[in-house]
Design a protein around this motif. Sequence first.
Motif, PDB file in Angstrom:
ATOM      1  N   GLN A  30       0.838  -1.204   0.000  1.00 57.65           N
ATOM      2  CA  GLN A  30       0.000   0.000   0.000  1.00 57.65           C
ATOM      3  C   GLN A  30       0.867   1.245   0.000  1.00 57.65           C
ATOM      4  OE1 GLN A  30      -2.636  -0.427   3.388  1.00 57.65           O
ATOM      5  NE2 GLN A  30      -4.159  -1.553   2.187  1.00 57.65           N
ATOM      6  N   LEU A  31       1.967   1.214   0.760  1.00 60.44           N
ATOM      7  CA  LEU A  31       2.863   2.367   0.786  1.00 60.44           C
ATOM      8  C   LEU A  31       3.527   2.558  -0.572  1.00 60.44           C
ATOM      9  CD1 LEU A  31       4.316   4.643   2.234  1.00 60.44           C
ATOM     10  CD2 LEU A  31       6.006   2.963   3.057  1.00 60.44           C
ATOM     11  N   GLY A  32       3.958   1.466  -1.176  1.00 62.99           N
ATOM     12  CA  GLY A  32       4.598   1.571  -2.482  1.00 62.99           C
ATOM     13  C   GLY A  32       3.659   2.152  -3.519  1.00 62.99           C
ATOM     14  N   SER A  40      -1.376   8.586  -0.092  1.00 64.91           N
ATOM     15  CA  SER A  40      -0.889   8.108   1.202  1.00 64.91           C
ATOM     16  C   SER A  40      -1.331   6.674   1.403  1.00 64.91           C
ATOM     17  CB  SER A  40      -1.419   8.984   2.337  1.00 64.91           C
ATOM     18  OG  SER A  40      -2.827   8.822   2.482  1.00 64.91           O
ATOM     19  N   ALA A  41      -0.561   5.923   2.187  1.00 65.15           N
ATOM     20  CA  ALA A  41      -0.932   4.537   2.477  1.00 65.15           C
ATOM     21  C   ALA A  41      -2.280   4.491   3.189  1.00 65.15           C
ATOM     22  CB  ALA A  41       0.153   3.878   3.325  1.00 65.15           C
ATOM     23  N   ARG A  42      -2.564   5.481   4.008  1.00 63.60           N
ATOM     24  CA  ARG A  42      -3.841   5.537   4.712  1.00 63.60           C
ATOM     25  C   ARG A  42      -5.001   5.647   3.725  1.00 63.60           C
ATOM     26  NH1 ARG A  42      -5.892   7.247   9.778  1.00 63.60           N
ATOM     27  NH2 ARG A  42      -7.835   8.445   9.655  1.00 63.60           N
ATOM     28  N   HIS A  43      -4.829   6.518   2.716  1.00 66.48           N
ATOM     29  CA  HIS A  43      -5.891   6.705   1.735  1.00 66.48           C
ATOM     30  C   HIS A  43      -6.080   5.435   0.897  1.00 66.48           C
ATOM     31  CE1 HIS A  43      -8.738   8.643  -0.806  1.00 66.48           C
ATOM     32  NE2 HIS A  43      -7.931   8.798  -1.850  1.00 66.48           N
ATOM     33  N   ILE A  44      -4.981   4.800   0.514  1.00 64.09           N
ATOM     34  CA  ILE A  44      -5.081   3.543  -0.237  1.00 64.09           C
ATOM     35  C   ILE A  44      -5.813   2.494   0.595  1.00 64.09           C
ATOM     36  CG2 ILE A  44      -3.799   1.676  -1.340  1.00 64.09           C
ATOM     37  CD1 ILE A  44      -3.649   4.326  -2.850  1.00 64.09           C
ATOM     38  N   SER A  45      -5.491   2.428   1.884  1.00 62.84           N
ATOM     39  CA  SER A  45      -6.162   1.473   2.769  1.00 62.84           C
ATOM     40  C   SER A  45      -7.652   1.759   2.856  1.00 62.84           C
ATOM     41  CB  SER A  45      -5.531   1.529   4.166  1.00 62.84           C
ATOM     42  OG  SER A  45      -6.229   0.682   5.063  1.00 62.84           O
ATOM     43  N   PHE A  46      -8.015   3.027   2.968  1.00 66.20           N
ATOM     44  CA  PHE A  46      -9.430   3.398   3.054  1.00 66.20           C
ATOM     45  C   PHE A  46     -10.169   3.036   1.768  1.00 66.20           C
ATOM     46  CE2 PHE A  46      -9.821   6.786   6.613  1.00 66.20           C
ATOM     47  CZ  PHE A  46      -9.178   5.923   7.494  1.00 66.20           C
ATOM     48  N   ILE A  47      -9.510   3.225   0.621  1.00 70.16           N
ATOM     49  CA  ILE A  47     -10.141   2.867  -0.654  1.00 70.16           C
ATOM     50  C   ILE A  47     -10.372   1.357  -0.713  1.00 70.16           C
ATOM     51  CG2 ILE A  47      -9.760   2.692  -3.154  1.00 70.16           C
ATOM     52  CD1 ILE A  47      -8.293   5.375  -3.002  1.00 70.16           C
TER      53      ILE A  47
END
Length: 277
Positions: A30-32, A40-47
């Motif tokens: 997710q960070l990559g 941001s990794a947080r936004h990717i996680s939320f998606i």
Amino acid sequence: MSTLMPGTTPAAEGVGPLLRAWREQRRVSQLGLALRADSSARHISFIETGRSRPSEEMVLRLAEHLDVPVRERNALLLAAGYAPWFPETPLDDPALEALREGIERLIAAYEPYPALVVDAMYDVVAANRGVMTLFDGVPESLLVPPLNAMRLTLHPRGLAPRIRNLREWRGHLLEQMERQIALRRSAPLRALYEEVSAFPAPELGPDSAEGAEGEEPASVAYFALPMHIEHEGRVLSFVSSISTFNTPMDVTVAELAVETLLPADPTTAKYLHSWMS
């Protein structure tokens, strides 16, 4: 709980699980992915968990950085609640006339060497005289349109009996199909793979029979895996090159591939020039 695979998730499941499946297939964290997409990794996680709905722009950006095929980018957009971005224009549509003419000129200019164009299912959409001559002797039942390059090559009544190193060449073609299945997650392509991989395979290793003009194929220093194929009492040697269109904006165009067969030795090249003259 259903198992989600790229390209097979219904829109009702949402875009998050589908994006996660593509990210995991590409082995990107997710960070990559966030760093690539300026997020941001947080936004990717939320998606991915459905806590955040990505914008249309974000869906396309993530798809680009995950190298998602054009057809599946439309599926991602639909799953996110947006209209498909990329059209799928029939190849015989007037809008693609320039493309068709360009393809015909390209493969005709490659003569006397064989060249063909296939779609995502390896159906032949264009072929030059070099290719059609190699099909001499193939039963009419296998030449009924649409011609399928994989079926014609590996079928026991197709080109397979004439390919002197069939074991090697068959392995190369099946590996190519496996890569496409992993990329596209296409059920029809999987069915084609199951069909052609079930055709009889030679039990022995690569043949070392005489090559074109009496040469030994095994003695030649080839720069890529060759296909040794019999034609009118000779064994011709070819290496294959595949090209696709750069940054296509249409599903049909994105799935076209131009395959050219380059003579792998001077005697094959000489024979082809005399054969087509």
